[in-house]
Design a protein around this motif. Structure first.
Motif, PDB file in Angstrom:
ATOM      1  N   MET A 129       0.834  -1.196   0.000  1.00  0.00           N
ATOM      2  CA  MET A 129       0.000   0.000   0.000  1.00  0.00           C
ATOM      3  C   MET A 129       0.871   1.248   0.000  1.00  0.00           C
ATOM      4  N   HIS A 130       0.411   2.269  -0.707  1.00  0.00           N
ATOM      5  CA  HIS A 130       1.095   3.563  -0.673  1.00  0.00           C
ATOM      6  C   HIS A 130       0.671   4.322   0.577  1.00  0.00           C
ATOM      7  N   GLU A 131       1.572   5.146   1.081  1.00  0.00           N
ATOM      8  CA  GLU A 131       1.280   5.908   2.289  1.00  0.00           C
ATOM      9  C   GLU A 131       0.069   6.820   2.086  1.00  0.00           C
ATOM     10  N   SER A 132      -0.135   7.255   0.840  1.00  0.00           N
ATOM     11  CA  SER A 132      -1.220   8.199   0.544  1.00  0.00           C
ATOM     12  C   SER A 132      -2.547   7.503   0.242  1.00  0.00           C
ATOM     13  N   GLN A 191      -8.430   5.929   3.225  1.00  0.00           N
ATOM     14  CA  GLN A 191      -8.734   5.117   4.403  1.00  0.00           C
ATOM     15  C   GLN A 191      -9.467   3.830   4.039  1.00  0.00           C
ATOM     16  N   LYS A 192     -10.354   3.897   3.054  1.00  0.00           N
ATOM     17  CA  LYS A 192     -11.070   2.694   2.628  1.00  0.00           C
ATOM     18  C   LYS A 192     -10.097   1.633   2.141  1.00  0.00           C
ATOM     19  N   TYR A 235      -7.057  -3.385   2.920  1.00  0.00           N
ATOM     20  CA  TYR A 235      -5.797  -4.123   3.022  1.00  0.00           C
ATOM     21  C   TYR A 235      -5.669  -4.775   4.401  1.00  0.00           C
ATOM     22  N   ALA A 236      -5.999  -4.018   5.449  1.00  0.00           N
ATOM     23  CA  ALA A 236      -5.931  -4.566   6.810  1.00  0.00           C
ATOM     24  C   ALA A 236      -6.838  -5.779   6.955  1.00  0.00           C
ATOM     25  N   ILE A 264      -4.605  -1.714  12.162  1.00  0.00           N
ATOM     26  CA  ILE A 264      -5.003  -0.320  11.952  1.00  0.00           C
ATOM     27  C   ILE A 264      -4.277   0.597  12.936  1.00  0.00           C
ATOM     28  N   LEU A 265      -4.007   0.076  14.125  1.00  0.00           N
ATOM     29  CA  LEU A 265      -3.279   0.829  15.156  1.00  0.00           C
ATOM     30  C   LEU A 265      -1.775   0.658  15.023  1.00  0.00           C
ATOM     31  N   LYS A 266      -1.348   0.056  13.890  1.00  0.00           N
ATOM     32  CA  LYS A 266       0.078  -0.154  13.570  1.00  0.00           C
ATOM     33  C   LYS A 266       0.785  -0.981  14.646  1.00  0.00           C
ATOM     34  N   PHE A 267       0.044  -1.852  15.308  1.00  0.00           N
ATOM     35  CA  PHE A 267       0.576  -2.753  16.330  1.00  0.00           C
ATOM     36  C   PHE A 267       1.344  -2.005  17.418  1.00  0.00           C
TER      37      PHE A 267
END
Length: 247
Positions: free
Chosen positions: A169-172, A175-176, A181-182, A213-216
């Motif tokens: 995934m690209h950083e940009s 959110q959907k 992806y998550a 989603i909380l980046k672990f």
């Protein structure tokens, strides 16, 4: 009286070959009952509705139990970029959450089995691909015909080769797209670990998705585990310390 009522309902269910289906404003159509499905998986329902005008989702068979999934192979000779586990979000936070889940009351898995399960993640070769990681879903109808739909899953775990394919995934990304992806990431991990325990896949997948989603984040994962009554035993802490000695 209640017993007779149940017998009558069973008789009617077995005798009726067609059921009424709402096929549009003011229209009711009869369909073979074996071609009418409970939409217990809205993602699958959406895929099949997009590819077909047949209104098959009402009340008989659960679509999630009726669909077969087949992963499509990647193109031979495709250039794949190897990335490290941390960049693929496979790190201490994920392993901590999984170990707590496997040790929980639902599974009560023994320590050596828990460690073997998470070791399979540590052994993965993670490959970034620009090609769509896709699957085909097949639904068999009573006529002998099949309906197929293709969908992008973005993540694949090939257990035979210990390879984990991802569309990075690209950083940009919106959110959907990040949530999508998550979702695929968490489902792939949970399915790969709990393929013998299908009834628990969804529970583990939801936990991993929230943590992803909380980046672990360590504190976030800790709170999440406490809220679900999950904890690590001494042997699990020792295992993680050996795997991540500098953390």
């Amino acid at each position: 009286m209640q017993h007779n009522s149940s017998k009558n309902e069973h008789f009617l269910s077995e005798s009726l070959m067609k059921v009424p289906v709402d096929s549009g404003p003011g229209r009711i159509t009869l369909f073979n009952k074996h071609d009418v499905f409970i939409a217990d998986d809205l993602q699958l329902k959406h895929l099949f509705i997009q590819s077909s005008s047949r209104p098959m989702f009402v009340c008989v068979r659960m679509i999630s139990k009726s669909v077969q999934k087949k992963e499509l192979p990647l193109t031979n000779g495709l250039e794949l970029k190897r990335i490290n586990l941390r960049d693929a979000m496979i790190g201490k936070g994920l392993l901590r959450l999984i170990l707590g889940f496997l040790a929980g009351s639902s599974l009560n898995m023994e320590a050596d089995k828990r460690h073997e399960a998470v070791q399979s993640l540590l052994n993965l070769i993670v490959l970034d691909t620009s090609e769509t990681v896709a699957v085909v879903y097949t639904l068999s109808l009573s006529s002998g015909e099949t309906q197929e739909v293709r969908a992008s899953r973005m993540v694949r775990w090939d257990k035979e080769s210990s390879k984990f394919f991802i569309q990075k995934m690209h950083e940009s990304a919106e959110q959907k797209d990040q949530l999508q992806y998550a979702t695929y990431f968490s489902e792939t991990i949970a399915e790969g670990l709990l393929w013998e325990k299908e009834d628990l896949i969804s529970s583990l997948s939801e936990l991993i998705k929230m943590a992803y989603i909380l980046k672990f984040d360590e504190d976030a994962v800790g709170f999440l585990m406490k809220s679900k009554n999950l904890q690590l035993f001494v042997e699990d802490e020792e295992f993680l310390s050996a795997v991540f000695p500098n953390e």
